[in-house]
Structure formats: C-alpha cells, structure tokens
Scaffold this motif. Structure first.
Motif, PDB file in Angstrom:
ATOM      1  N   THR A  13      15.147   0.638  29.103  1.00 11.91           N
ATOM      2  CA  THR A  13      14.394   0.073  27.989  1.00 11.91           C
ATOM      3  C   THR A  13      13.350  -0.895  28.507  1.00 11.91           C
ATOM      4  O   THR A  13      13.491  -1.466  29.608  1.00 11.91           O
ATOM      5  CB  THR A  13      15.331  -0.631  26.998  1.00 11.91           C
ATOM      6  OG1 THR A  13      14.603  -0.963  25.817  1.00 11.91           O
ATOM      7  CG2 THR A  13      15.924  -1.901  27.590  1.00 11.91           C
ATOM      8  N   GLN A  17      12.492  -5.086  24.030  1.00 14.09           N
ATOM      9  CA  GLN A  17      13.018  -4.121  23.066  1.00 14.09           C
ATOM     10  C   GLN A  17      14.486  -4.424  22.750  1.00 14.09           C
ATOM     11  O   GLN A  17      15.176  -5.115  23.492  1.00 14.09           O
ATOM     12  CB  GLN A  17      12.910  -2.695  23.625  1.00 14.09           C
ATOM     13  CG  GLN A  17      11.490  -2.231  23.865  1.00 14.09           C
ATOM     14  CD  GLN A  17      10.711  -2.136  22.584  1.00 14.09           C
ATOM     15  OE1 GLN A  17      11.115  -1.442  21.649  1.00 14.09           O
ATOM     16  NE2 GLN A  17       9.598  -2.844  22.496  1.00 14.09           N
ATOM     17  N   GLU A  18      14.930  -3.858  21.656  1.00 17.59           N
ATOM     18  CA  GLU A  18      16.334  -3.986  21.257  1.00 17.59           C
ATOM     19  C   GLU A  18      17.088  -2.735  21.691  1.00 17.59           C
ATOM     20  O   GLU A  18      16.544  -1.626  21.643  1.00 17.59           O
ATOM     21  CB  GLU A  18      16.397  -4.118  19.737  1.00 17.59           C
ATOM     22  CG  GLU A  18      17.797  -4.144  19.158  1.00 17.59           C
ATOM     23  CD  GLU A  18      17.758  -4.237  17.643  1.00 17.59           C
ATOM     24  OE1 GLU A  18      17.466  -5.326  17.112  1.00 17.59           O
ATOM     25  OE2 GLU A  18      18.047  -3.212  16.983  1.00 17.59           O
ATOM     26  N   ILE A  20      21.081  -0.726  21.477  1.00 17.10           N
ATOM     27  CA  ILE A  20      22.421  -0.677  20.909  1.00 17.10           C
ATOM     28  C   ILE A  20      23.287   0.181  21.807  1.00 17.10           C
ATOM     29  O   ILE A  20      22.977   1.352  22.051  1.00 17.10           O
ATOM     30  CB  ILE A  20      22.416  -0.105  19.478  1.00 17.10           C
ATOM     31  CG1 ILE A  20      21.607  -1.010  18.551  1.00 17.10           C
ATOM     32  CG2 ILE A  20      23.851   0.035  18.962  1.00 17.10           C
ATOM     33  CD1 ILE A  20      21.474  -0.485  17.131  1.00 17.10           C
ATOM     34  N   GLN A  64      21.263 -13.653  21.242  1.00 12.17           N
ATOM     35  CA  GLN A  64      20.609 -12.402  21.598  1.00 12.17           C
ATOM     36  C   GLN A  64      21.553 -11.205  21.379  1.00 12.17           C
ATOM     37  O   GLN A  64      21.117 -10.075  21.231  1.00 12.17           O
ATOM     38  CB  GLN A  64      20.188 -12.483  23.067  1.00 12.17           C
ATOM     39  CG  GLN A  64      19.372 -11.330  23.577  1.00 12.17           C
ATOM     40  CD  GLN A  64      19.283 -11.323  25.093  1.00 12.17           C
ATOM     41  OE1 GLN A  64      19.894 -12.134  25.782  1.00 12.17           O
ATOM     42  NE2 GLN A  64      18.510 -10.412  25.622  1.00 12.17           N
ATOM     43  N   LYS A  78      24.797  -4.918  20.300  1.00 14.42           N
ATOM     44  CA  LYS A  78      23.348  -4.923  20.140  1.00 14.42           C
ATOM     45  C   LYS A  78      22.783  -6.049  20.983  1.00 14.42           C
ATOM     46  O   LYS A  78      23.285  -7.193  20.937  1.00 14.42           O
ATOM     47  CB  LYS A  78      22.958  -5.128  18.678  1.00 14.42           C
ATOM     48  CG  LYS A  78      21.458  -5.054  18.429  1.00 14.42           C
ATOM     49  CD  LYS A  78      21.098  -5.444  17.009  1.00 14.42           C
ATOM     50  CE  LYS A  78      21.543  -4.429  16.005  1.00 14.42           C
ATOM     51  NZ  LYS A  78      21.045  -4.750  14.626  1.00 14.42           N
ATOM     52  N   ILE A  79      21.758  -5.726  21.742  1.00 17.65           N
ATOM     53  CA  ILE A  79      21.067  -6.748  22.540  1.00 17.65           C
ATOM     54  C   ILE A  79      19.629  -6.785  22.047  1.00 17.65           C
ATOM     55  O   ILE A  79      18.890  -5.793  22.156  1.00 17.65           O
ATOM     56  CB  ILE A  79      21.107  -6.436  24.050  1.00 17.65           C
ATOM     57  CG1 ILE A  79      22.533  -6.136  24.510  1.00 17.65           C
ATOM     58  CG2 ILE A  79      20.538  -7.628  24.843  1.00 17.65           C
ATOM     59  CD1 ILE A  79      22.634  -5.684  25.970  1.00 17.65           C
ATOM     60  N   ARG A  80      19.249  -7.910  21.487  1.00 17.52           N
ATOM     61  CA  ARG A  80      17.891  -8.053  20.967  1.00 17.52           C
ATOM     62  C   ARG A  80      16.973  -8.590  22.047  1.00 17.52           C
ATOM     63  O   ARG A  80      17.410  -9.340  22.926  1.00 17.52           O
ATOM     64  CB  ARG A  80      17.890  -9.015  19.781  1.00 17.52           C
ATOM     65  CG  ARG A  80      18.495  -8.435  18.528  1.00 17.52           C
ATOM     66  CD  ARG A  80      18.472  -9.478  17.411  1.00 17.52           C
ATOM     67  NE  ARG A  80      19.579 -10.408  17.572  1.00 17.52           N
ATOM     68  CZ  ARG A  80      20.811 -10.191  17.103  1.00 17.52           C
ATOM     69  NH1 ARG A  80      21.084  -9.073  16.464  1.00 17.52           N
ATOM     70  NH2 ARG A  80      21.766 -11.078  17.277  1.00 17.52           N
ATOM     71  N   SER A  81      15.717  -8.201  21.966  1.00 15.10           N
ATOM     72  CA  SER A  81      14.696  -8.758  22.846  1.00 15.10           C
ATOM     73  C   SER A  81      15.187  -8.817  24.304  1.00 15.10           C
ATOM     74  O   SER A  81      15.342  -9.899  24.891  1.00 15.10           O
ATOM     75  CB  SER A  81      14.312 -10.162  22.349  1.00 15.10           C
ATOM     76  OG  SER A  81      13.189 -10.643  23.025  1.00 15.10           O
ATOM     77  N   THR A  82      15.437  -7.644  24.856  1.00 16.96           N
ATOM     78  CA  THR A  82      16.035  -7.567  26.183  1.00 16.96           C
ATOM     79  C   THR A  82      15.170  -8.219  27.256  1.00 16.96           C
ATOM     80  O   THR A  82      13.931  -8.219  27.177  1.00 16.96           O
ATOM     81  CB  THR A  82      16.282  -6.097  26.573  1.00 16.96           C
ATOM     82  OG1 THR A  82      15.084  -5.349  26.312  1.00 16.96           O
ATOM     83  CG2 THR A  82      17.439  -5.505  25.805  1.00 16.96           C
TER      84      THR A  82
END
Lengths: 115, 110
Positions: A13, A17-18, A20, A64, A78-82
């Motif tokens: 990614t 980006q986010e 899942i 995050q 879920k990892i937001r704003s990797t």
C-alpha cells in the motif's frame, strides 16, 4: 485441524492509505488477538478482543488502529493513514477461552509493505 | 514494565547436540509461559507452562518453569536440521496480554 485464516497474505500500500487486514478465527474460539512482527524483530502484542470489545491494547495500538468483528466470523484490523514504519508481518491469533490448555493458534500472517 | 528476555539470541550447533534455551520474565499477574517455534511464518505452539517444577515433554523437546526464579528453559536433545528455527518464549498475564521475547535463532548444521 482447525486453522486461523488471514487474508491477504501480502499487501502493498502507499503511505497514507488505509488498509484492512482480515482474519477468520477458529469457530469456537472466543478470544482474538493481533500481533505484529517487524522484519528481524520480535513479535509485539497489539490488541486483544473478547465479547465484541477490546479487552487490552498495547502502546503501539493508537488511534491509527482499530479492530472489529463485523459479522461474527471475520475479525479485522484497520490501519488508517499508513506509515512506512507500519511495514511488518501482522498475525492474528485466537484461543478457546481463559483456561485453554493448548495455547493460542496463529494465522499465517499478512505481510504489509508500505511504500 | 513487563519484559521477557531470551538467551542466547543466536545459537549454532551440529546435529546430535543438545541445546538449552533460556527465558526469564518479569510480568505482572503472570498466568502462563508459552514456547513457540517460528520457521517461515506463524509461530507454532510447543508448550504451555503454568506450574513450577513440572516438566512437559514432546519427543525430543522438553520444558520446565521456575516461578520462584521467574524463568523457563526449553531443551532439545539429539538436534536435527529440522529443528533450525526461531524459538519464541511468551508470557501471558491475566489481563490477556501475551508478551514475546526476542527469540533464540537456532541453527543446526548437518
């Protein structure tokens, strides 16, 4: 033998980006966990989940990150704003109960690469 | 702060040798100590120890826990090349946390 299934096995990614990450624990297991292992480093606890809520989380598991069990079978991270430093192998684990005799069962992991 | 320390970090032996891997811990509300073998991907379960002084055995592997001195050892006798792996020690607390040590990388040469 029952297995913990994780998908995808590898995810690439872009930074920011986010993502899942998905896990299907063993069907009669009640306790669920996420761990991560940065390449060459030790396995680190992220979060434990029981009875549809987080029971414990580590200092790594900040805003995050989030987990949920949307449909009674899947268990997602879920990892937001990797960030680049989120690149790691993420393991899901489950176990039957607090007095389980045989320890945790781990999935085969999702390798997350943030570029 | 809870911690799990494994030693040695790396070990190279020849087939047939016996090895002893060490794990010491400082964990609040200790419940159990677990040993895992990690080859390519996910750790696979070896032993779970909850009581002091009771040896658990599985083939050539055995392990024992000392809750007074806060450590455990994992013994592997008559090592084979297939024993080459990272051996992880993890300690579980009553709050459901499981903390891993850094692992011992064992290499068994033919």
């Amino acid at each position: 033998e029952p297995e913990v299934t994780q998908t995808p096995s590898h995810q690439v990614t872009q930074m920011g980006q986010e993502v899942i990450l998905r896990c299907v624990p063993i069907s009669n297991h009640l306790y669920f966990y996420w761990y991560r292992q940065i390449l060459g480093q030790k396995v680190e606890f992220l979060v434990s989940f029981y009875n549809n809520e987080i029971s414990e989380k580590s200092e790594i598991f900040d805003d995050q990150f989030s987990v949920e069990r949307p449909d009674g079978s899947n268990f997602t991270l879920k990892i937001r704003s990797t960030k680049l430093e989120d690149s790691a192998m993420y393991f899901c684990a489950s176990r039957e109960g607090p007095t389980m005799k045989y320890g945790y069962t781990f999935g085969s992991g999702t390798r997350l690469t943030v570029v | 702060e809870d911690k799990v320390v494994q030693s040695p970090l790396s070990l190279v032996v020849h087939e047939g040798d016996t090895v002893t891997l060490n794990c010491s811990y400082e964990v609040t509300n200790f419940r159990s100590l677990l040993w895992y073998k990690q080859e390519k991907k996910a750790p696979t379960f070896l032993f779970m120890l909850t009581s002091s002084g009771i040896e658990k055995k599985s083939g050539r592997l055995s392990s024992i826990l000392d809750k007074k001195e806060l450590f455990s050892i994992l013994n592997i006798t008559a090592t084979q090349t297939g024993d080459s792996a990272i051996y992880l020690c993890a300690v579980e607390a009553y709050n459901n946390d499981m903390r891993f040590g850094a692992g011992t990388r064992l290499t068994v040469k033919p």
